[in-house]
Enzyme design. Structure first.
Site, short mmCIF file in Angstrom:
data_model
loop_
_atom_site.label_atom_id
_atom_site.label_comp_id
_atom_site.label_asym_id
_atom_site.label_seq_id
_atom_site.Cartn_x
_atom_site.Cartn_y
_atom_site.Cartn_z
N HIS A 355 0.80 -1.23 0.00
CA HIS A 355 0.00 0.00 0.00
C HIS A 355 0.83 1.28 0.00
CE1 HIS A 355 -3.95 -1.89 0.86
NE2 HIS A 355 -3.20 -2.79 1.47
N LYS A 543 -8.52 13.97 4.50
CA LYS A 543 -7.64 12.80 4.47
C LYS A 543 -6.58 13.00 5.55
CE LYS A 543 -6.70 13.87 0.13
NZ LYS A 543 -6.87 12.61 -0.58
N ARG A 544 -5.77 11.97 5.84
CA ARG A 544 -4.71 12.15 6.81
C ARG A 544 -3.79 13.30 6.39
NH1 ARG A 544 -4.07 8.41 11.15
NH2 ARG A 544 -2.12 9.48 11.59
N LYS A 549 0.65 14.56 0.66
CA LYS A 549 -0.74 14.82 0.27
C LYS A 549 -0.97 16.32 -0.01
CE LYS A 549 -2.54 10.83 2.88
NZ LYS A 549 -3.22 9.94 1.93
N THR A 651 -8.70 6.52 -1.99
CA THR A 651 -10.04 5.97 -2.13
C THR A 651 -11.08 7.06 -1.87
OG1 THR A 651 -9.72 5.15 0.13
CG2 THR A 651 -9.58 3.53 -1.65
N LYS A 655 -14.91 8.17 -3.61
CA LYS A 655 -16.14 8.48 -2.87
C LYS A 655 -16.73 9.81 -3.32
CE LYS A 655 -14.13 5.90 0.90
NZ LYS A 655 -13.21 5.99 2.05
C1 26V Z 1 1.93 2.92 7.86
C2 26V Z 1 2.46 2.58 9.05
C3 26V Z 1 3.89 2.74 9.20
C4 26V Z 1 4.42 1.95 10.32
C5 26V Z 1 3.59 2.03 11.54
C6 26V Z 1 2.16 1.69 11.35
C7 26V Z 1 1.63 2.12 10.07
C8 26V Z 1 0.27 2.05 9.87
C9 26V Z 1 -0.26 2.41 8.67
C10 26V Z 1 0.57 2.83 7.66
C11 26V Z 1 0.00 3.24 6.39
C12 26V Z 1 0.28 2.25 5.35
C13 26V Z 1 0.05 2.74 4.04
C14 26V Z 1 -1.33 3.21 3.71
O1 26V Z 1 -2.23 3.46 4.48
N1 26V Z 1 -1.52 3.33 2.46
C15 26V Z 1 -2.73 3.82 1.86
O2 26V Z 1 -3.48 2.70 1.45
C16 26V Z 1 -4.68 3.08 0.80
C17 26V Z 1 -5.43 1.81 0.51
O3 26V Z 1 -4.73 1.04 -0.42
C18 26V Z 1 -4.36 3.87 -0.44
O4 26V Z 1 -5.57 4.26 -1.05
C19 26V Z 1 -3.53 5.09 -0.11
O5 26V Z 1 -3.14 5.75 -1.29
C20 26V Z 1 -2.31 4.67 0.67
O6 26V Z 1 -1.62 5.81 1.15
#
Ligand code: 26V
Length: 807
Positions: A355, A543-544, A549, A651, A655
């Site tokens: 992701h 969004k975050r 972003k 996503t 929406k």
């Molecule tokens: C990253 C991390 C880093 C380490 C600690 C815990 C943690 C928890 C979550 C994340 C985020 C991971 C990446 C993420 O959320 N990606 C998003 O995924 C969406 C669904 O596929 C996508 O639409 C977004 O573009 C993407 O940023």
């Protein structure tokens, strides 16, 4: 009890009394929510049991979607919708004098996720159940979800999200299905009957107790299960930990440490941190989940080598990658398999979705930490790495550099993405561009090694929550125009395309949008005390908060617009309401600085009589799923403005499109695919392309300071970050942002894309003046949004990765 409205009302009144021990007149909205929720949960009991029995009896292949995050939000309205009871219950409640919205608002969001990744998992659960796939979620029942955001003097403050405080009507605790998870200890190796056997001793034992939530599919769909694990102390206190200590205080210490495992969701989605507790969470989920799967599988009476024919384990990012060594461990140590066969079974069972392309988010665990906490699992990872590197040496003799780039363990770090790719049969990206970049850049050596493993699955969203439920008026209009087939086959929304230029349809759509905008305006007035003009363009970025972003690009163009209006208060400006919603990771300083900047701009703009007639800025506190359901139906313009090549998919973009907003955006993530469907006329594109961004990173040539020096409008805004003035009370307030732009050469090309963004915004203004043409574009967007239904995405996962069909 839900057969018809009258029997519902009757039943509901009885239940209010019998469950609460209160007279009907005494019931609060909270009581009404609780009783209604329990009734719906009970109503789902029978189809839940039927689904489970069918799965047991047919032995069909089951998918388990492992994720550290499930951002499901509220369930009452969505469950009623999927059971086809929403309208009846709404009317029934109204006749009893209860307002549906007030009841619905009683439910606390299940905020068990950070953002896109967790919400995607929730949309996938909805689609799997609705399409009757045997697919279940496997996650953690965090006691605290993502923090609640409060804004105090323009600063973000994080409060705990105690979402279970008032109980959870949807979950069933299943103590009989509990398993044990073990940490620490040391491995003893012995030889028995000519083979090595491994026993880990002196471990700390944890009880993992599942709480099952029914996932209710739409219209005769399945009722699948979201199994959330909670950590508890083991009940026999005699042998709780290393050395078997059992004093009262030791027990309390042990108890505290156990409960911390499922205590809270890590709120950081930006930079990976090697925290022990996070590693414990990951292993806790993986071990409990895999043990529970093997137990269920055992009841089928099939040999374990057939596991991949009956079970697919999918991992949502690398967070649950430990399912790979854990399945190996159970097969070898508990079930007596040899390495080769265990590896064959494991790597034909597990599939993986990536992701993110951001290198700072790629997980790497320190060898020392894993070896201590999970000694046997570490041995297995080491062996996987050893064999993997031996294979590479065979394949690339004389190319040690390439082998080092591919190795799972490098230096003192375990690279989880490498382990996930080596131990699975499928690796997918989440949008076409993202998958191409994975193959050509981030994971290029893996793609060369295993080209057949890589595939794309563009993300999707469930139109049930994100249209039928959150925008009932628009759903009604669509039904009036093209009937109801699209509810089961969202691609049928294409039938709206001929109505693009139909004046009466446009008018009705416009009326609905206005109604949704008024509803949001009421909320904004109520929560923030800001009055906004429903005839202005509702221009939304939710969004975050993250550098890539580019909320900064958005707020800087607002600052620029402010400057323009101040320079010439008589200038023609198309009125706008610019709306932000964003949580920043608690330790992400720059992101928090941007939140403060947005608040300063809110102050300056909204309180200036010259400016605030044409422009209002709003920052909505505590952005969440339930808030998104209110905001998205009211948006005219969707801001999807990430630096090209950085947003894996997005996503939210889908929406907004589904709810008739037009997109201003870069060619990034799934925006690229939106553009292919919509064409230049129906989207406002701007900015650098991914290849240009890549080439700047690779070859240099981008000079932010030069842009700053050459462009007076840009330098004026940049200087306003640090000079006392309308946006900056103390000197240097935003020095960190200033430095990121000028001293660190503007990593995300905010200045580089600034003028292109302004031009696209000018095109938006121009387009909005002709409302009928705008509405025609909105219709086109809705008509093509069915393409991004998570139903379509799930069909592809099912047939191309998991090898399952609907029941
Ligand atoms: C990253 C991390 C880093 C380490 C600690 C815990 C943690 C928890 C979550 C994340 C985020 C991971 C990446 C993420 O959320 N990606 C998003 O995924 C969406 C669904 O596929 C996508 O639409 C977004 O573009 C993407 O940023």
């Amino acid at each position: 009890m839900f057969n018809d409205k009258e029997s519902f009302k009757q039943h509901f009144k009885e239940q209010l009394v019998s469950r609460l021990g209160k007279a009907v007149e005494e019931a609060t909205p909270g009581d009404v929510y609780k009783v209604l929720g329990s009734m719906v949960r009970e109503h789902a009991g029978r189809p839940w049991a039927t689904t489970n029995r069918m799965y047991r009896e047919t032995g069909q292949k089951q998918v388990y979607y492992f994720s550290l995050e499930f951002l499901i939000g509220r369930l009452l309205g969505n469950n009623l919708l999927n059971l086809d009871l929403l309208d009846m219950v709404r009317t029934g409640l109204a006749e009893l004098g209860w307002d549906w919205e007030a009841v619905e608002e009683q439910e606390t969001d299940a905020g068990l996720g950070n953002g896109g990744l967790g919400r995607l998992a929730a949309c996938f659960l909805d689609s799997m159940a609705s399409l009757r796939y045997a697919g279940h979620g496997c996650g953690i029942r965090y006691k605290y979800g993502l923090f609640e955001q409060k804004i105090i003097d323009g600063h973000q403050v994080e409060l705990p999200d105690n979402w279970l405080q008032r109980g959870n009507v949807w979950e069933e605790r299943r103590a009989d299905k509990a398993v044990e998870v073990h940490f620490w200890g040391r491995v003893e190796i012995a030889e028995e009957a000519g083979r090595l056997v491994f026993r880990t001793v002196d471990q700390e034992r944890i009880r993992a107790v599942p709480y099952d939530v029914p996932v209710i599919g739409y219209s005769e769909g399945s009722v699948n299960t979201l199994r959330l694990w909670s950590a508890e102390s083991v009940t026999d206190m005699s042998r709780i930990g290393p050395g078997g200590q059992h004093g009262y205080h030791q027990y309390l210490d042990y108890n505290r440490s156990v409960e911390s495992i499922s205590e809270f969701l890590y709120p950081d989605d930006s930079a990976y941190e090697g925290k022990l507790l996070r590693l414990k969470q990951q292993y806790f989920l993986c071990s409990a989940g895999i043990q529970s799967i093997l137990r269920t599988f055992a009841k089928l009476g099939r040999p374990y080598r057939e596991l991949p024919d009956y079970v697919a384990v999918h991992i949502n990012d690398t967070h649950p990658t430990l399912v790979i060594p854990e399945l190996m461990r159970l097969l070898i140590d508990e079930l007596g398999f040899g390495w080769e066969e265990a590896w064959d079974i494991t790597s034909r069972t597990v599939s993986y979705t990536n992701h993110t392309l951001l290198s700072e988010a790629l997980e790497q665990w320190p060898v020392g930490m894993v070896r201590e906490l999970l000694p046997r699992v570490y041995m297995i990872i080491e062996e996987i790495n050893k064999r993997f590197c031996a294979m590479l040496l065979d394949r690339y003799p004389g190319d040690p550099e390439r082998i080092a780039r591919l190795a799972i363990i490098e230096g003192e770090q375990i690279r989880m993405a490498h382990l996930a790719i080596a131990g699975s049969y499928s690796v997918n990206g989440v949008a076409a561009l993202h998958t191409e970049l994975l193959k050509s850049q981030v994971m290029a050596p893996f793609y060369q090694l295993y080209p057949e493993r890589f595939n794309n699955k563009t993300n999707g969203i469930t139109h049930r929550r994100w249209l039928l439920y959150c925008n009932p008026a628009l759903s009604g209009l669509i039904v009036e125009a093209i009937g109801t087939d699209w509810m089961l086959s969202p691609r049928q929304l294409r039938l709206l395309e001929p109505l693009q230029h139909d004046a009466s349809f446009q008018e009705k759509l416009q009326e609905i949008k206005r109604h949704n905008k008024l509803r949001l305006a009421d909320y904004i007035l109520d929560k923030q005390g800001i009055a906004v003009d429903p005839d202005s363009i509702f221009d939304v970025q939710v969004k975050r908060l993250h550098g890539y972003k580019r909320q900064l690009l958005n707020i800087m163009r607002v600052m620029h617009l402010y400057n323009m209006i101040k320079d010439d208060p008589t200038a023609e400006v198309v009125p706008r309401t610019v709306i932000f919603g964003a949580k920043a990771a608690p330790g992400y300083y720059l992101a928090k600085n941007i939140i403060k900047l947005i608040h300063n701009v809110v102050e300056a703009v909204n309180s200036d009589p010259d400016v605030s007639k044409k422009l209002r800025i709003v920052f909505l506190e505590n952005y969440s799923v339930s808030l998104a359901e209110r905001i998205i139906p009211a948006a005219d313009l969707s801001e999807q403005i990430s630096t090209a090549g950085k947003e894996a998919s997005g996503t939210g973009n889908m929406k907004f499109m589904l709810n008739g907003a037009l997109t201003i955006g870069t060619l990034d993530g799934a925006n690229v695919e939106m553009h292919e469907l919509l064409g230049d006329d129906n989207m406002f594109l701007f900015g650098l392309r991914a290849e240009q961004v890549l080439s700047y990173y690779r070859d240099g040539g981008y000079a932010a300071r030069e842009i700053y020096e050459r462009m007076p409008d840009i330098s004026r805004v940049v200087d306003q970050l640090v000079q006392p003035g309308p946006f900056c009370a103390q000197e240097q307030e935003f020095i960190a942002i200033y430095q990121s732009l000028l001293d660190h050469n503007d990593e995300f090309f905010v200045l580089g894309d600034f003028h292109s963004y302004l031009a696209a915004q000018a095109a938006v203004d121009h387009a909005y003046v002709d409302l009928s043409a705008w509405m025609a574009r909105a219709v086109k967007n809705i008509a093509h949004a069915g393409h991004f239904s998570s139903d379509a995405t799930i069909h592809r996962y099912a047939s191309e990765i998991w090898g399952i069909s609907p029941i």
